[in-house]
Design a protein around this motif. Structure first.
Motif, PDB file in Angstrom:
ATOM      1  N   GLY A 565       0.793  -1.219   0.000  1.00  0.00           N
ATOM      2  CA  GLY A 565       0.000   0.000   0.000  1.00  0.00           C
ATOM      3  C   GLY A 565       0.823   1.265   0.000  1.00  0.00           C
ATOM      4  N   PHE A 566       2.108   1.135  -0.173  1.00  0.00           N
ATOM      5  CA  PHE A 566       2.949   2.328  -0.175  1.00  0.00           C
ATOM      6  C   PHE A 566       3.613   2.477  -1.530  1.00  0.00           C
ATOM      7  N   THR A 567       3.659   3.688  -2.000  1.00  0.00           N
ATOM      8  CA  THR A 567       4.406   3.936  -3.225  1.00  0.00           C
ATOM      9  C   THR A 567       5.366   5.072  -2.966  1.00  0.00           C
ATOM     10  N   TRP A 568       6.570   4.934  -3.462  1.00  0.00           N
ATOM     11  CA  TRP A 568       7.583   5.969  -3.306  1.00  0.00           C
ATOM     12  C   TRP A 568       7.428   6.959  -4.444  1.00  0.00           C
ATOM     13  N   LYS A 569       7.165   8.209  -4.084  1.00  0.00           N
ATOM     14  CA  LYS A 569       6.992   9.225  -5.118  1.00  0.00           C
ATOM     15  C   LYS A 569       8.173  10.178  -5.163  1.00  0.00           C
ATOM     16  N   GLY A 570       9.204   9.865  -4.409  1.00  0.00           N
ATOM     17  CA  GLY A 570      10.374  10.750  -4.366  1.00  0.00           C
ATOM     18  C   GLY A 570      11.312  10.496  -5.533  1.00  0.00           C
ATOM     19  N   HIS A 571      12.538  10.954  -5.369  1.00  0.00           N
ATOM     20  CA  HIS A 571      13.510  10.875  -6.451  1.00  0.00           C
ATOM     21  C   HIS A 571      13.908   9.424  -6.731  1.00  0.00           C
ATOM     22  N   GLU A 572      14.434   9.250  -7.937  1.00  0.00           N
ATOM     23  CA  GLU A 572      14.956   7.947  -8.340  1.00  0.00           C
ATOM     24  C   GLU A 572      16.286   7.695  -7.634  1.00  0.00           C
ATOM     25  N   ARG A 573      16.682   6.425  -7.603  1.00  0.00           N
ATOM     26  CA  ARG A 573      18.019   6.124  -7.098  1.00  0.00           C
ATOM     27  C   ARG A 573      19.062   6.560  -8.124  1.00  0.00           C
ATOM     28  N   LEU A 574      20.256   6.797  -7.677  1.00  0.00           N
ATOM     29  CA  LEU A 574      21.339   7.138  -8.597  1.00  0.00           C
ATOM     30  C   LEU A 574      21.803   5.854  -9.269  1.00  0.00           C
ATOM     31  N   SER A 575      22.045   5.953 -10.564  1.00  0.00           N
ATOM     32  CA  SER A 575      22.523   4.731 -11.223  1.00  0.00           C
ATOM     33  C   SER A 575      24.050   4.724 -11.204  1.00  0.00           C
TER      34      SER A 575
END
Lengths: 1062, 373
Positions: A565-575
């Motif tokens: 039930g949780f979605t992360w809407k923040g920044h992407e991880r660094l590749s």
């Protein structure tokens, strides 16, 4: 109850005496680069430099360790500074037209930079222009005239006034008005026009009676003050910016607002001179900006230097901050990243020398100081031993490592030397060498680590007064960043005209905010470190003395543990960049752990002996075995209803935006309605009344600030944020067996304790253990008050904090007492509690918030050594509150010992940046570029102690002119002690000062910072600069409230002083 | 049970008192020694004996002189019942499992009939919502006015007991200006005021706090000179046992005590608050009192939550601490609450015991599992 009574009444005199021997509060020195510098001066005789700031501070620097601060009473901008050469005195001009004379004086056994005199220009508004009488309003330039201790003041009205410097009184009757000058000017030049303000006043080294005056209109006059006549006149017609008088006196150089400079011959030809010998616009032919300042320096080789600032082509490079250095055919355009304030050259000033022979050029910029070596071909930059721009990229966190082993120190220094293009000899060519540093060589090395927004970690030598850069670690190379802007820079550099050269290191622009360093931890025995960043990246690095090319193993760890039930809407991880990457000598990455979701890392800790790193985010925490490169544990700390943490920072920004938008809308609405009424109201009076009504205080009172009183509940947002992590070898499961444990504390007052099973092979070193590390949840503590857990520390049987990893096993510290019962100290934002182990039961506690109404921001365990007794030391808990006060508590009794007002309550970034050392000192940012150093310990004090050979007549009559004592308490920092060795002009040393020279230095010097490392453990618990919602809330108070608090603060200060009086 | 007894009772209540006891449809009559009624336990046993219900848990009630049905469940109200019974003590016994609590405490004469019929024919009442009011020993205080003897009449020290998390404290504070009488005349000084009460919150339900009351102290610490945020933090830090000293905005309901003259109440607006109110008792000092009820919860690896007890000096008492301690030690704080206002909670006090346990249990459910990779 009885216990209570005794405690309240009884200030045990013995304990009070002991407290005085242990604790004392001083703000000792400011490290870094002064914020908003506005003026620069150099004394070529003493070789000291002064920098003035917009807040009215005066800072004097000499050789590393020689420094010195004063603060004007009024926080006005210092516009000009002039040294009285060789006298240790400096004249400052503020933008409120007041002049101040500062001197380094001997006072009560030690010396201060004191304001001796001040002069406020009398304002005579009635005479302005109307009567032709000159007025002393708006001083534009100041010149110290060598003969007769005079100062010439040029004004906006074109007049020049003369001032007696020893008394700072106006010399009436010597004033030189523009009319007097105009009399010697031909009629056709006059044309009825005024000469304009005095733009420049220059003296001459060999003939002190003459003054070169430059007027804004372009007229240059060599004025003989003794004869009161114009010796030479140069009829310039271009608006003047600055003038330089060449050493021999034969040449005058003037710079102009159109980007040109002109050279006038002063020894030949007729007077008045109509045409300059040479006039050039160096960056023409297109319109150029003004050349603000020009210097002409002669060399024995005949190839003189022309150094000027500005003058860039207006259209294409008008926004650049440049200083151009021209010698013969060589032109270099120094391209700086911040505004040029002023510059000077270090050159010979002995009158008998024929040439200037400039050694170095020092340029003061808004954000840094750059010094170029003009004697070495190519004019390389000289690395500054101090005044480092700490904020070359914004500081995001900091940590202090005390007692750094000599071996690691040498390795870091050598890594830093390989890194910087300068050879080691750079330090010797630093041209500002005035004064002698009397402070003893620090007996222990302190390292300050600062994490920056651009993903770098900088290592600073924080052992002494001068904060010296040692090494810079960049983590950006490991990742593929969004904008590879290096290409665009390279393109810009392709143009070979003007010949730009990038100088300086101030670069506030971060490629990618995700690179920002959030937490740093360093193991000083194994030279391993952890750097954790904004995008949930945790990097384990190890110091290597040789360059290497290697691939970095990447592991990712899901901290959500399949919570639904949780979605992360923040920044992407660094590749990360895959494949082998070249790494220079220095810290090289060994493992990269990526937290998922990639939220900013909020806590990190490293145990090199066990090969473990623990890290936490707003979602949970993880434990990673970096020897086997395998995750050990992941634990989600989220409360099921905490949706805010899940969505990431973006949604919070959005909501902030939304609320901002709403409030703007509200304002607009109220304005609109006000307007409407104004339109309908035909009479002006009505409109005015309405306006007054709108602006009135009633409007403000409509929405009073109110605060909800409600205990924290379990489902408050962001309750899962992991605030601290800690490793300890202690008793968790039973009282018979101790073993490795890991502790984690969250924002909602939860503490998790894990018993770890670490295979013994790890202790052997590099051998990779066969068995995996195991973690078993041992205990969970829920603090009922649910305040965020700020720090956790385990105390041994004697109530001392456990030593750092390796300290005990390598006999570097006293082994912890494993016989007596251990205890765990849990510091939350509201209270400190000590619990017994392994059976967790509350032993002692102190409810700080309930008592004082303040919340804990930073805590650290520190060792305080006694001034009176060499061997006596106590471990105490130092704590910084959200009100900026520092409290010290005994451990494990948690009795309040002392408290001091340290940081202004409103300075939230200062409070957030505070870091304590383990010997009772601390640092906090007073501006983006400056660390203030303070000490809580009575013994361990790092402050400037230096001597300066000054000479100036010390006649008794002068004293009577002294207007007032220097502001001692109001100084921005402490009162750095300087021991003077002044010499009278006849050469015989002043007896008093001679005595002072041989005086024993203060106790702090005799017993320097050496504190036996065995008595303490490096327990700086949580130090880095994270800002919480509360911080902002603290900041957003009504102004009235803050005033009130300021008042409280000052009262507090007074009280603190009272405590200090012995 | 026989006429002889009744005559005896009627003849001046010297020795005995007649008791008429009803359980279900059955009546029993017997007599008691009025001067020596004995203990409630004995009386309870006697009732069980005469009704021949030795192992049935029952509730005992009696009809007082107004005809109200009041409970008998301890020595005090038993003695009260005996002493007020005239001439006959009428006892009503209900089985505990089918007890109708609503029957108790109804205090109007009009309802008297209904009450009795309800008790007599409980079937009539089944449709009504089952409002449960617990027995007096299950009551707990939610607020109290304390220290009335040491405070000036114009001030009120209110203690709010915050148990569990279900009911919010429910108030807001703000900055404001307070007018004080000083030696230099009237002076405006900054103060902290209650700005809002949340409907249904604890603060409102006590009726002891009101909007615009000036907050003078929080748990014994003066708020003068402290910022709104500081006071907020202090209150939240003390929220589980919050003692606020206020100057009520409405000064008309003040109790004028004999010990003070009316002149001194004028003096109480003086700034010299400490002189009126002696230094707060040590029990009010947060952090100093060892008996505050805030106990942290620890979950051992066994997974059993327990509250963290205070460290006991001796080893043997440590063992006893393994038991869950949920006792609320409000009586042990070194003072006797001077004017306990025990409001019967709407939801019924019997639930509060539940509420305090609830967080622990929740916690266990949430965090009991350990995930190891």
């Amino acid at each position: 109850m009885m216990k209570f009574r005794f405690r309240r009444q009884g200030a045990d005199p013995q304990r009070e005496k002991l407290k005085q021997e242990l604790f004392a509060f001083h703000k000792t020195v400011e490290h870094g680069f002064p914020n908003q510098p506005s003026a620069l001066a150099f004394d070529p005789e003493l070789r000291i430099m002064a920098i003035g700031t917009r807040s009215g501070a005066v800072k004097i620097y000499g050789a590393p360790g020689v420094e010195f601060t004063g603060l004007h009473r009024d926080a006005a901008t210092v516009t000009q500074m002039h040294f009285l050469p060789g006298q240790g005195r400096v004249l400052t001009l503020l933008d409120d037209d007041s002049l101040h004379l500062w001197e380094i004086v001997h006072h009560d056994g030690c010396a201060h930079l004191e304001e001796a005199l001040h002069f406020q220009a009398p304002s005579r508004p009635g005479f302005d222009g109307a009567s032709g009488l000159p007025s002393l309003a708006h001083i534009t330039v100041v010149l110290l005239v060598a003969v007769g201790d005079m100062a010439a003041l040029g004004t906006e009205g074109g007049s020049i006034f003369f001032l007696d410097v020893p008394t700072l009184t106006l010399l009436e009757g010597q004033t030189l008005g523009p009319d007097e000058v105009l009399r010697s000017v031909p009629d056709d030049y006059r044309c009825g026009k005024a000469l304009g303000p005095v733009e420049s006043l220059q003296g001459h080294l060999r003939d002190p009676t003459k003054i070169l005056i430059g007027y804004s209109r372009g007229l240059l006059v060599i004025w003989n003050q003794a004869a009161r006549c114009a010796e030479r006149i140069f009829l310039g017609n271009q608006q003047l910016e600055s003038v330089c008088w060449e050493r021999s006196g034969h040449t005058v150089v003037s710079s102009h607002s159109d980007g040109s400079y002109a050279i006038w011959a002063a020894d030949t030809g007729d007077s008045p001179t109509v045409q300059p010998t040479v006039a050039t616009t160096p960056y023409g032919p297109f319109p150029c900006k003004a050349i603000n300042k020009v210097l002409w320096r002669s060399c024995a080789s005949g190839e003189h230097f022309v150094i000027f600032s500005g003058g860039m082509p207006r259209a294409s490079y008008g926004d650049r901050h440049c200083v151009s250095v021209l010698q013969a055919e060589t032109l270099v355009t120094l391209d700086f990243t911040s505004r040029v304030i002023d510059f000077f050259t270090v050159h010979s000033t002995r009158p008998e020398d024929e040439f200037d022979e400039p050694q170095a050029l020092a340029v003061l910029l808004e954000e840094e100081l750059v010094v170029l070596d003009l004697q070495t071909p190519g004019w390389p930059a000289v690395p500054a031993p101090y005044l480092a721009p700490l904020h070359s990229s914004a500081i995001t966190c900091s940590a202090h490592v005390a007692n750094v082993p000599a071996k690691l120190w040498a390795r870091i220094v050598s890594a830093g030397e390989q890194q910087s293009p300068q050879p080691a000899s750079g330090a010797s060519s630093w041209p500002i060498t005035g004064g002698r540093n009397l402070a003893q060589e620090p007996s222990q090395r302190g390292l300050l680590l600062t994490g920056h927004e651009d993903g770098t970690v900088r290592f600073w030598d924080a052992s002494g007064v001068a904060l010296r850069p040692l090494y810079k670690l960049s983590t950006a190379g490991l990742f593929q960043t969004d904008c590879e802007h290096a290409d665009s820079l390279a393109q810009a550099a392709e143009d070979d005209w003007p010949p730009f050269r990038k100088v300086g290191c101030f670069d506030p622009y971060s490629d990618d905010p995700r690179l920002g360093v959030q937490k740093v931890a360093l193991c000083k025995y194994t030279a391993q470190m952890v750097v954790a960043g904004t995008a949930g990246q945790v990097l384990v690095l190890e110091l290597s003395d040789t360059p290497a090319e290697q691939a970095v193993g990447v592991a990712s760890l899901d901290l959500l543990q399949d919570r639904e039930g949780f979605t992360w809407k923040g920044h992407e991880r660094l590749s990360p960049r895959l494949g082998p990457l070249p790494w220079p000598a220095g810290f090289q990455p060994r493992a990269l752990i990526q937290c998922l979701p990639p939220a900013a890392v909020t806590a990190v800790t490293l145990h090199a002996e066990w090969g473990l790193v623990a890290f936490g985010t707003s979602h949970g925490f993880g434990l990673f075995d970096y020897l086997r490169r395998s995750p050990v544990l992941a634990r989600c700390t989220l409360h099921p209803s905490d949706s805010l943490a899940m969505e990431g920072p973006l949604s919070r920004v959005k909501s902030l935006k939304k609320s901002l938008r709403q409030s703007f809308r509200r304002i607009r609405k109220s304005r609109a309605s006000g307007k409407k009424r104004m339109v309908t109201g035909s009479k002006l009076q009505e409109a005015n009344a309405q306006l007054a009504e709108q602006a009135g205080p009633q409007d403000v009172e409509v929405t009073p600030v109110q605060r909800r009183i409600e205990p924290r509940s379990a489902d408050d947002s962001l309750s899962g944020v992991v605030r601290c992590l800690y490793f300890a070898d202690t008793f968790l499961r039973d009282a018979a067996h101790h073993g490795p444990t890991m502790w984690a504390g969250t924002n909602s007052g939860s503490v998790f304790a894990y018993a770890l099973e670490v295979p013994a092979a790890v202790a052997g070193g590099e051998k990779r253990p066969e068995r995996a590390v195991e973690a078993v949840l041992g205990k969970e503590v829920q603090l009922m008050h649910r305040a965020p857990v700020v720090a956790i520390a385990v105390l041994d049987g004697r109530g001392r904090p456990l030593p750092e990893p390796y300290e005990a096993s390598r006999d570097l510290a006293q082994a912890p007492d494993m016989q007596g019962g251990h205890a765990v100290l849990i510091a939350s934002e509201e209270q400190f509690k000590v619990f017994t182990l392994p059976k967790v039961s509350a032993k002692t506690k102190f409810k700080l918030t309930a008592h004082e109404g303040c919340r804990v921001r930073k805590v650290a365990l520190a060792t305080f050594a006694s001034v009176a007794c060499e061997d006596y030391a106590e471990t105490c808990l130092a704590c910084l509150t959200n009100l900026g006060d520092v409290h010290v508590f005994s451990v494990p009794g948690l009795r309040p010992q002392v408290h001091y007002a340290c940081i202004r309550k409103e300075d939230i970034s200062g409070i957030a940046s505070c870091v304590f050392t383990r010997h009772g000192q601390g640092f906090y940012l007073i501006s983006p570029s400056e660390f203030e150093r303070f000490s809580l310990s009575a013994r361990n004090i790092t402050e400037p102690l230096c001597s300066l050979d000054v000479r100036w007549p010390r006649d008794a009559t002068r004293v009577s002119h002294r207007s007032r004592e220097s502001p001692k308490l109001s100084q921005a920092n402490g009162t750095p002690g300087i021991i003077l060795a002044p010499q009278s002009r006849d050469g015989s040393p002043d007896p008093i000062c001679k005595e002072a020279d041989t005086l024993e230095p203060p106790e702090a010097m005799l017993s320097p910072m050496s504190i036996d490392s065995a008595t303490s453990a490096d327990t700086t618990l949580d130090t880095t600069g994270d800002m919480t919602v509360e911080d902002v809330k603290d900041f957003l108070g009504s102004s009235e409230e803050s005033e009130k608090n300021l008042r409280n603060l000052s009262e507090e200060e007074a009280r603190a002083c009272a405590i200090l009086i012995k | 049970m026989n006429r002889g007894h009744r005559h005896g009772a009627g003849s001046g209540c010297l020795g005995t008192m007649e008791v008429k006891s009803k359980f279900g449809a059955e009546f029993r009559r017997f007599s008691l020694e009025r001067s020596k009624p004995g203990k409630f336990e004995e009386f309870y046993g006697l009732l069980q004996h005469v009704h021949k219900i030795p192992n049935v848990d029952v509730l005992v009630g009696y009809a007082d002189i107004h005809g109200d049905l009041l409970p008998i469940n301890n020595d005090d109200n038993y003695h009260k019942a005996v002493s007020t019974a005239n001439p006959l003590l009428r006892i009503f016994i209900q089985k505990k499992e089918e007890a109708d609590y609503s029957a108790f405490g109804t205090d109007t004469l009009i309802k008297k009939k209904n009450v009795l019929t309800n008790v007599l024919r409980p079937d009539n009442h089944r449709k009504k919502p089952h409002i449960v009011i617990s027995l007096p020993q299950d009551f707990r205080p939610v607020s109290s006015i304390i220290d009335v003897d040491i405070l000036p009449e114009t001030h009120r020290r209110v203690r709010l007991y915050k148990y569990g998390t279900e009911k919010p404290l429910g108030f807001y504070i703000r900055d404001g200006a307070s007018v004080r009488v000083t030696p230099h005349g009237l002076e405006k000084v900054p103060g902290i005021f209650i700005s809002r009460l949340v409907p249904g919150g604890l603060a409102q339900s006590t009726g002891l706090l009101a909007v615009n009351d000036e907050v003078l102290e929080v748990n014994g610490i003066e708020v003068s000179g402290k910022s709104l945020d500081q006071v907020t933090d202090m209150m939240i830090a003390n929220s589980r046992n919050l003692i606020i000293t206020v100057r009520p905005a409405n000064q008309r309901n003040n109790v004028v005590r004999n010990s003070r003259t009316s002149g001194s109440s004028g003096q109480s607006t003086d700034t010299s608050l400490p002189s009126c109110a002696p230094p707060p008792e040590p029990s009010l000092e947060p952090g100093e009192d060892d008996s505050d009820e805030e106990e942290d919860i620890v979950i051992e690896d066994s997974g059993e939550p327990r509250q963290i007890p205070r460290a006991a000096p001796s080893a043997e008492s440590l063992q006893s601490l393994s038991q869950v301690e949920l006792s609320f030690e409000y009586g042990q704080n070194g003072f006797i609450p001077a004017n306990e206002v025990s409001l019967p909670p709407v939801a019924g006090g019997a639930h509060t015991e539940f509420e305090t346990r609830a967080p622990d249990q929740k916690l266990l459910e949430e965090d009991g599992t350990v995930i190891t990779l």
